[in-house]
Design an enzyme around this catalytic site. Structure first.
Site, PDB file in Angstrom:
ATOM      1  N   HIS A   9       0.825  -1.212   0.000  1.00 49.73           N
ATOM      2  CA  HIS A   9       0.000   0.000   0.000  1.00 49.73           C
ATOM      3  C   HIS A   9       0.859   1.261   0.000  1.00 49.73           C
ATOM      4  O   HIS A   9       2.004   1.260   0.474  1.00 49.73           O
ATOM      5  CB  HIS A   9      -0.931   0.005   1.215  1.00 49.73           C
ATOM      6  CG  HIS A   9      -0.205   0.031   2.531  1.00 49.73           C
ATOM      7  ND1 HIS A   9       0.316   1.183   3.074  1.00 49.73           N
ATOM      8  CD2 HIS A   9       0.093  -0.958   3.401  1.00 49.73           C
ATOM      9  CE1 HIS A   9       0.897   0.912   4.219  1.00 49.73           C
ATOM     10  NE2 HIS A   9       0.785  -0.393   4.445  1.00 49.73           N
ATOM     11  N   GLU A  87      -1.566  -6.870   7.410  1.00 49.87           N
ATOM     12  CA  GLU A  87      -0.254  -6.632   8.007  1.00 49.87           C
ATOM     13  C   GLU A  87      -0.082  -7.552   9.218  1.00 49.87           C
ATOM     14  O   GLU A  87      -1.075  -8.024   9.783  1.00 49.87           O
ATOM     15  CB  GLU A  87      -0.164  -5.157   8.426  1.00 49.87           C
ATOM     16  CG  GLU A  87       1.122  -4.734   9.127  1.00 49.87           C
ATOM     17  CD  GLU A  87       2.367  -4.955   8.296  1.00 49.87           C
ATOM     18  OE1 GLU A  87       2.733  -6.135   8.104  1.00 49.87           O
ATOM     19  OE2 GLU A  87       2.984  -3.975   7.851  1.00 49.87           O
TER      20      GLU A  87
END
Length: 248
Positions: A9, A87
């Site tokens: 990202h 994550e």
């Protein structure tokens, strides 16, 4: 030769503030939005197209993917949002400033927490508001699947089976795939694809918003990888990620 694209990202608002983020759901910074658009433009310029996309359940990865696909005119393709690509969970460090944490515990300890393979940060209590069990997007996960903290080894344990059992069958079926995820979920996948040792993975840093193209052979094993874009810019971005856990 089969190709698959990975992209971390774009910079998030917590990346900008140098905070441990993990499963905290924060959005992209203005810079992160531009990084995602630039990543999409690089992919379009290089002639890529995709049949399907995978991302995490976290806003910063979903927005990055949407911006990439919009640049490419591919917002219509199917997207699977999967917690397995989240994550790594940073436990009790989530929301803390990385430099201040280095001041308190020392740079070496913070590097171990950030980059070692099998040493997790301090765990959350289940009563903590940061515990994923309080988030409705994880209501269908078992207690065993909800982390209180994770090391990279724990992240590998969810990312690699997801690659093997979900993503790889799509690739074998001939679909062109892009995966928009996070620094550590992608480190977990890169470790597996490149067969990187537990010790060497410590030094791997993945920059935000830069497409990483893997070439897979007929057995779907990685034989080559390359970041799209200016090599010097890639190098500087990797160094910036590495320096996040140092004292100011």
């Amino acid at each position: 030769m089969t190709k698959v694209v990975l992209i971390r990202h774009g910079e998030s608002v917590w990346n900008k503030e140098n905070l441990f983020t993990g499963w905290a759901d924060v959005t992209l910074s203005e810079k992160g939005i531009e990084e995602a658009k630039a990543g999409g433009a690089e992919l379009k310029k290089a002639g890529f197209t995709f049949d399907k996309a995978y991302t995490s359940t976290l806003t910063r990865a979903i927005k990055t993917l949407n911006l990439v696909l919009e640049e490419m005119g591919l917002l219509w393709i199917p997207v699977d949002k999967c917690w397995q690509l989240n994550e790594r969970h940073y436990g009790a460090l989530q929301g803390l400033n990385k430099s201040q944490t280095a001041e308190k515990y020392g740079e070496d300890q913070v590097k171990i927490w950030r980059r070692s393979y099998d040493t997790p940060p301090p765990a959350l209590e289940k009563s903590d508001e940061r515990y994923p069990g309080h988030d409705p997007r994880y209501k269908n996960l078992s207690e065993k699947e909800l982390p209180l903290t994770e090391c990279l080894k724990d992240t590998v344990a969810r990312v690699v089976p997801f690659w093997e059992n979900v993503i790889l069958p799509d690739i074998k079926a001939g679909k062109k795939i892009i995966i928009a995820a996070h620094g550590n979920s992608l480190r977990a996948l890169v470790k597996y694809l490149d067969n990187i040792s537990d010790a060497d993975i410590t030094e791997l840093n993945i920059p935000t918003g830069m497409p990483l193209v893997y070439e897979l052979d007929d057995n779907f094993k990685a034989v080559n990888k390359q970041y799209l874009g200016d090599p010097e810019a890639v190098k500087k971005a990797m160094e910036a990620v590495a320096n996040q856990g140092k004292k100011k």
